[in-house]
Design a protein around this motif. Structure first.
Motif, PDB file in Angstrom:
ATOM      1  N   ASP A   1      10.986 -27.521 -12.611  1.00  0.00           N
ATOM      2  CA  ASP A   1      11.359 -26.890 -11.342  1.00  0.00           C
ATOM      3  C   ASP A   1      12.870 -26.836 -11.077  1.00  0.00           C
ATOM      4  OD1 ASP A   1       9.593 -26.865  -8.188  1.00  0.00           O
ATOM      5  OD2 ASP A   1      10.929 -25.447  -9.152  1.00  0.00           O
ATOM      6  N   VAL A   2      13.532 -26.031 -11.876  1.00  0.00           N
ATOM      7  CA  VAL A   2      14.974 -25.877 -11.712  1.00  0.00           C
ATOM      8  C   VAL A   2      15.284 -25.166 -10.389  1.00  0.00           C
ATOM      9  CG1 VAL A   2      17.033 -24.853 -12.705  1.00  0.00           C
ATOM     10  CG2 VAL A   2      15.338 -25.905 -14.190  1.00  0.00           C
ATOM     11  N   ALA A   3      14.366 -24.241  -9.990  1.00  0.00           N
ATOM     12  CA  ALA A   3      14.602 -23.506  -8.747  1.00  0.00           C
ATOM     13  C   ALA A   3      14.672 -24.469  -7.563  1.00  0.00           C
ATOM     14  CB  ALA A   3      13.489 -22.477  -8.545  1.00  0.00           C
ATOM     15  N   ALA A   4      13.774 -25.472  -7.554  1.00  0.00           N
ATOM     16  CA  ALA A   4      13.783 -26.445  -6.468  1.00  0.00           C
ATOM     17  C   ALA A   4      15.093 -27.233  -6.467  1.00  0.00           C
ATOM     18  CB  ALA A   4      12.594 -27.405  -6.606  1.00  0.00           C
ATOM     19  N   PHE A   5      15.557 -27.544  -7.651  1.00  0.00           N
ATOM     20  CA  PHE A   5      16.835 -28.251  -7.785  1.00  0.00           C
ATOM     21  C   PHE A   5      17.967 -27.422  -7.178  1.00  0.00           C
ATOM     22  CE2 PHE A   5      20.268 -30.598  -9.405  1.00  0.00           C
ATOM     23  CZ  PHE A   5      21.084 -29.765 -10.146  1.00  0.00           C
ATOM     24  N   LEU A   6      17.974 -26.107  -7.475  1.00  0.00           N
ATOM     25  CA  LEU A   6      19.024 -25.241  -6.924  1.00  0.00           C
ATOM     26  C   LEU A   6      18.924 -25.180  -5.399  1.00  0.00           C
ATOM     27  CD1 LEU A   6      19.029 -22.344  -9.555  1.00  0.00           C
ATOM     28  CD2 LEU A   6      20.594 -24.272  -9.357  1.00  0.00           C
ATOM     29  N   ARG A   7      17.672 -25.192  -4.897  1.00  0.00           N
ATOM     30  CA  ARG A   7      17.508 -25.164  -3.439  1.00  0.00           C
ATOM     31  C   ARG A   7      18.073 -26.437  -2.804  1.00  0.00           C
ATOM     32  NH1 ARG A   7      12.852 -22.338  -4.603  1.00  0.00           N
ATOM     33  NH2 ARG A   7      11.581 -24.205  -4.768  1.00  0.00           N
ATOM     34  N   THR A   8      17.857 -27.596  -3.470  1.00  0.00           N
ATOM     35  CA  THR A   8      18.404 -28.829  -2.883  1.00  0.00           C
ATOM     36  C   THR A   8      19.927 -28.755  -2.831  1.00  0.00           C
ATOM     37  OG1 THR A   8      18.431 -29.918  -5.014  1.00  0.00           O
ATOM     38  CG2 THR A   8      16.523 -30.340  -3.637  1.00  0.00           C
ATOM     39  N   LEU A   9      20.530 -28.079  -3.810  1.00  0.00           N
ATOM     40  CA  LEU A   9      21.984 -27.924  -3.783  1.00  0.00           C
ATOM     41  C   LEU A   9      22.406 -27.075  -2.588  1.00  0.00           C
ATOM     42  CD1 LEU A   9      22.959 -27.393  -7.524  1.00  0.00           C
ATOM     43  CD2 LEU A   9      23.229 -29.433  -6.130  1.00  0.00           C
ATOM     44  N   GLU A  10      21.630 -26.005  -2.347  1.00  0.00           N
ATOM     45  CA  GLU A  10      21.974 -25.128  -1.226  1.00  0.00           C
ATOM     46  C   GLU A  10      21.833 -25.869   0.098  1.00  0.00           C
ATOM     47  OE1 GLU A  10      19.741 -21.472  -1.842  1.00  0.00           O
ATOM     48  OE2 GLU A  10      21.578 -20.610  -2.653  1.00  0.00           O
TER      49      GLU A  10
ATOM     50  N   LEU B   1      23.761 -23.872 -16.282  1.00  0.00           N
ATOM     51  CA  LEU B   1      22.566 -24.696 -16.508  1.00  0.00           C
ATOM     52  C   LEU B   1      22.354 -24.967 -17.991  1.00  0.00           C
ATOM     53  CD1 LEU B   1      20.311 -22.783 -13.976  1.00  0.00           C
ATOM     54  CD2 LEU B   1      21.546 -24.904 -13.595  1.00  0.00           C
ATOM     55  N   GLY B   2      23.353 -24.629 -18.776  1.00  0.00           N
ATOM     56  CA  GLY B   2      23.202 -24.716 -20.232  1.00  0.00           C
ATOM     57  C   GLY B   2      22.919 -26.116 -20.763  1.00  0.00           C
ATOM     58  N   ALA B   3      23.323 -27.145 -20.004  1.00  0.00           N
ATOM     59  CA  ALA B   3      23.145 -28.507 -20.522  1.00  0.00           C
ATOM     60  C   ALA B   3      21.751 -29.061 -20.251  1.00  0.00           C
ATOM     61  CB  ALA B   3      24.197 -29.432 -19.912  1.00  0.00           C
ATOM     62  N   LEU B   4      20.976 -28.340 -19.431  1.00  0.00           N
ATOM     63  CA  LEU B   4      19.649 -28.858 -19.083  1.00  0.00           C
ATOM     64  C   LEU B   4      18.657 -28.496 -20.187  1.00  0.00           C
ATOM     65  CD1 LEU B   4      19.452 -27.940 -15.299  1.00  0.00           C
ATOM     66  CD2 LEU B   4      20.231 -30.048 -16.362  1.00  0.00           C
ATOM     67  N   PRO B   5      17.810 -29.467 -20.595  1.00  0.00           N
ATOM     68  CA  PRO B   5      16.798 -29.130 -21.596  1.00  0.00           C
ATOM     69  C   PRO B   5      15.796 -28.126 -21.026  1.00  0.00           C
ATOM     70  CG  PRO B   5      16.516 -31.372 -20.762  1.00  0.00           C
ATOM     71  CD  PRO B   5      17.775 -30.858 -20.174  1.00  0.00           C
ATOM     72  N   SER B   6      15.221 -27.332 -21.911  1.00  0.00           N
ATOM     73  CA  SER B   6      14.312 -26.284 -21.456  1.00  0.00           C
ATOM     74  C   SER B   6      13.101 -26.861 -20.736  1.00  0.00           C
ATOM     75  CB  SER B   6      13.853 -25.438 -22.637  1.00  0.00           C
ATOM     76  OG  SER B   6      13.165 -26.255 -23.542  1.00  0.00           O
ATOM     77  N   SER B   7      12.841 -28.182 -20.948  1.00  0.00           N
ATOM     78  CA  SER B   7      11.659 -28.781 -20.339  1.00  0.00           C
ATOM     79  C   SER B   7      11.921 -29.252 -18.906  1.00  0.00           C
ATOM     80  CB  SER B   7      11.216 -29.973 -21.181  1.00  0.00           C
ATOM     81  OG  SER B   7      12.296 -30.892 -21.291  1.00  0.00           O
ATOM     82  N   THR B   8      13.149 -29.039 -18.392  1.00  0.00           N
ATOM     83  CA  THR B   8      13.462 -29.502 -17.040  1.00  0.00           C
ATOM     84  C   THR B   8      12.497 -28.891 -16.026  1.00  0.00           C
ATOM     85  OG1 THR B   8      15.767 -29.467 -17.714  1.00  0.00           O
ATOM     86  CG2 THR B   8      15.328 -29.758 -15.370  1.00  0.00           C
TER      87      THR B   8
ATOM     88  N   SER C   1      12.144 -19.580 -19.544  1.00  0.00           N
ATOM     89  CA  SER C   1      10.845 -20.048 -19.071  1.00  0.00           C
ATOM     90  C   SER C   1      10.917 -20.617 -17.657  1.00  0.00           C
ATOM     91  CB  SER C   1      10.310 -21.124 -20.031  1.00  0.00           C
ATOM     92  OG  SER C   1      11.123 -22.277 -19.931  1.00  0.00           O
ATOM     93  N   TRP C   2      12.115 -20.807 -17.133  1.00  0.00           N
ATOM     94  CA  TRP C   2      12.219 -21.368 -15.785  1.00  0.00           C
ATOM     95  C   TRP C   2      11.841 -20.319 -14.744  1.00  0.00           C
ATOM     96  CZ3 TRP C   2      17.704 -23.768 -16.797  1.00  0.00           C
ATOM     97  CH2 TRP C   2      17.558 -24.883 -17.621  1.00  0.00           C
ATOM     98  N   GLN C   3      10.992 -20.759 -13.822  1.00  0.00           N
ATOM     99  CA  GLN C   3      10.513 -19.838 -12.794  1.00  0.00           C
ATOM    100  C   GLN C   3      11.480 -19.844 -11.602  1.00  0.00           C
ATOM    101  OE1 GLN C   3       7.294 -18.176 -12.975  1.00  0.00           O
ATOM    102  NE2 GLN C   3       7.500 -18.784 -15.108  1.00  0.00           N
ATOM    103  N   GLY C   4      11.683 -18.667 -11.029  1.00  0.00           N
ATOM    104  CA  GLY C   4      12.348 -18.588  -9.740  1.00  0.00           C
ATOM    105  C   GLY C   4      13.858 -18.653  -9.769  1.00  0.00           C
TER     106      GLY C   4
END
Lengths: 240, 271
Positions: A47-56, A38-45, A71-74
């Protein structure tokens, strides 16, 4: 072997490209463990957790994440994050907005960071590898955290936290001391507890036997280098 | 070449809307084509200060969402025909603003006007971020007191990191507008003085607007102060600030308490 997926912003475009890929090779991800970089994503992205769930939901089996911003939750739900990849250009971990920090050249063993503009309220500069030099001021509500010493050629109005990784030899220097808090190796002092006669002065702070000492830098009194706070009962705390 | 300017502050109540109206009117009075845009969706005020509240049909949200054309939503000022207003919606909230929609509206405004002045809502949330995102220049409105100065410091940090210019690695031009400056209180040390504020924020000074009843009165009658009392101290300070924005080099004069001088002058005139 795990596959590594490295999403890039903007995420909707990246997802569309992924979907196109999957449409061409529907069984590509079947049963394969995937590591998310996830290194390329800016810290302001958001709900990264939701993004990972859509991948799953697309049947991708995520076994871990790398380079997740604290700072990303979940995101922890996908296992203990691996340490951020040591790509050049990402030497410091900087939550929230920061002034453009010149990144050390790749490969060089850089242990100091120079910031040539003011650090504004709400900004946080973290540099664990060594010293931080600030040419401007540290604003009220801003903070600098350094593994080594902190040198400020302007005014410290916010927080200066030196000796992050247990370095009790670290010091804090500034041209004008109006800090809300200074700390070295976990020993901290708030503005209320600082010697009043040092406020607004050029000051250095250091640790001696786990107690914080402060003295004016331009002090002509050379007889005693023990610092203004020597012998005074200064209230201070310790936090890790 | 159109310039997009955001009037921002972080803290509320420091004079963003008043300053947007006054600077916009001053630039337009000098002949430029100006639009003032209210980004405070849900808490719109700029229409009141501009005296256009009874002429609002469509608003920024309608244009952003494509329900109205830009030309339908723009309200031309009755006093200065080079001054227009794009009002905010009072019945919606900031979530109705989309980054793409805002970008499109700003691009259209750039084609029509010399100056696009965006009145930012207070705070550091979505509305304020969208208002500043496309700006070429920022006017940071600050009162000479510590909480306002610290909030401005935070906003300056965001201007340097979250705007389109910053994301492209360019620098956004930033100016400090010190408002509600009371020379008497500053002299007595009850307020931060100009040097303190400049030292803390370290951005160039655009102007110092003295605390004045004229400003309050102008807002209440729905007129930018540069129109309502153009010869007053506050209006003159805004006129100077507008000329500095347009690139003129005019020295900033710190307002002094000179009751003696004024009354002497006044007395002589009366005599």
């Amino acid at each position: 072997m795990a596959l590594v997926l490295a999403p890039e912003p903007p995420l909707p475009n990246w997802l569309a490209a992924l979907d196109a890929q999957v449409a061409r090779a529907p069984t590509f991800f079947d049963g394969r463990p995937v590591l998310m970089d996830l290194g390329a994503l800016p810290s302001s992205t958001p709900d990264v957790a939701a993004f990972l769930r859509t991948l799953e939901q697309r049947g991708i089996r995520i076994i871990g994440t790398e380079g997740a911003h604290p700072s990303w939750q979940g995101v922890e739900a996908w296992g203990r994050p691996f340490p951020a990849s040591s790509k050049p250009g990402r030497p410091i971990e900087v939550p929230d907005e920061t002034p453009k920090v010149p990144s050390p050249a790749p490969g060089s063993d850089v242990n100091s960071l120079v910031i040539d503009e003011p650090i504004r309220s709400g900004q946080s500069v973290v540099f664990e590898k060594g010293d931080v030099t600030v040419l401007g001021s540290i604003g009220s509500g801003a903070e600098v955290l350094a593994g080594g010493s902190i040198h400020v050629y302007g005014t410290i109005r916010g927080r200066a936290i030196a000796g992050l990784a247990g370095n009790s030899k670290a010091r804090i220097f500034c041209r004008k001391m109006q800090a809300e808090l200074v700390a070295i190796d976990g020993v901290y002092q708030t503005a209320d507890d600082m010697p009043a006669d040092l406020i607004g002065k050029a000051v250095q702070a250091w640790l001696e036997d786990d107690r914080m000492k402060m003295t004016a830098l331009d002090s002509t009194d050379t007889g005693d280098a023990n610092g203004q706070s020597f012998g005074r009962n200064i209230r201070q705390g310790r936090r890790r | 070449m159109a310039k997009v300017l955001v009037v921002t502050s972080g803290k509320g109540g420091v004079g963003k809307t008043t300053s947007t109206a006054a600077l916009g009117a001053a630039l337009a009075q000098n002949g430029a084509n100006v639009v003032v845009v209210d980004f405070d969706v849900g808490l719109r005020n700029l229409d009141l200060v501009m005296g256009a509240e009874r002429r609002v049909v469509y608003d920024l949200i309608n244009v952003v969402q494509g329900d109205a054309k830009l030309a339908q939503a723009l309200i031309r000022d009755k006093r200065i025909d080079t001054l227009s207003l794009l009002p905010a919606s009072q019945t919606r909230d900031k979530d109705a603003l989309t980054p793409e929609g805002v970008a499109r509206v700003i691009d259209q405004l750039r084609e029509k006007f010399d100056w696009v002045i965006c009145d930012s809502p207070a705070g550091i949330e979505k509305g304020a971020m969208l208002a500043m995102h496309h700006a070429d220049t920022a006017v940071v409105v600050t009162n000479p007191e510590v909480s306002s100065v610290r909030d401005s410091d935070r906003i300056i940090g965001m201007l340097d990191s979250k705007t389109a210019k910053a994301e492209k690695g360019e620098r956004i031009e930033k100016h400090l507008l010190l408002t509600r400056y009371d020379p008497g209180r500053a002299a007595r040390g009850e307020m931060l003085n100009v040097e303190d504020v400049l030292e803390i924020l370290s951005i160039p000074l655009l102007g110092i607007i003295p605390e004045s009843e004229e400003v309050l009165r102008a807002s209440n009658v729905g007129s930018p102060v540069t129109l309502a009392s153009p010869t007053g101290a506050a209006a003159r300070a805004y006129f100077d600030a507008a000329r500095r924005l347009a690139g003129e080099n005019i020295e900033v004069v710190v307002p002094m308490e000179r009751k003696g001088f004024m009354s002497r002058l006044f007395g002589r005139r009366v005599a």
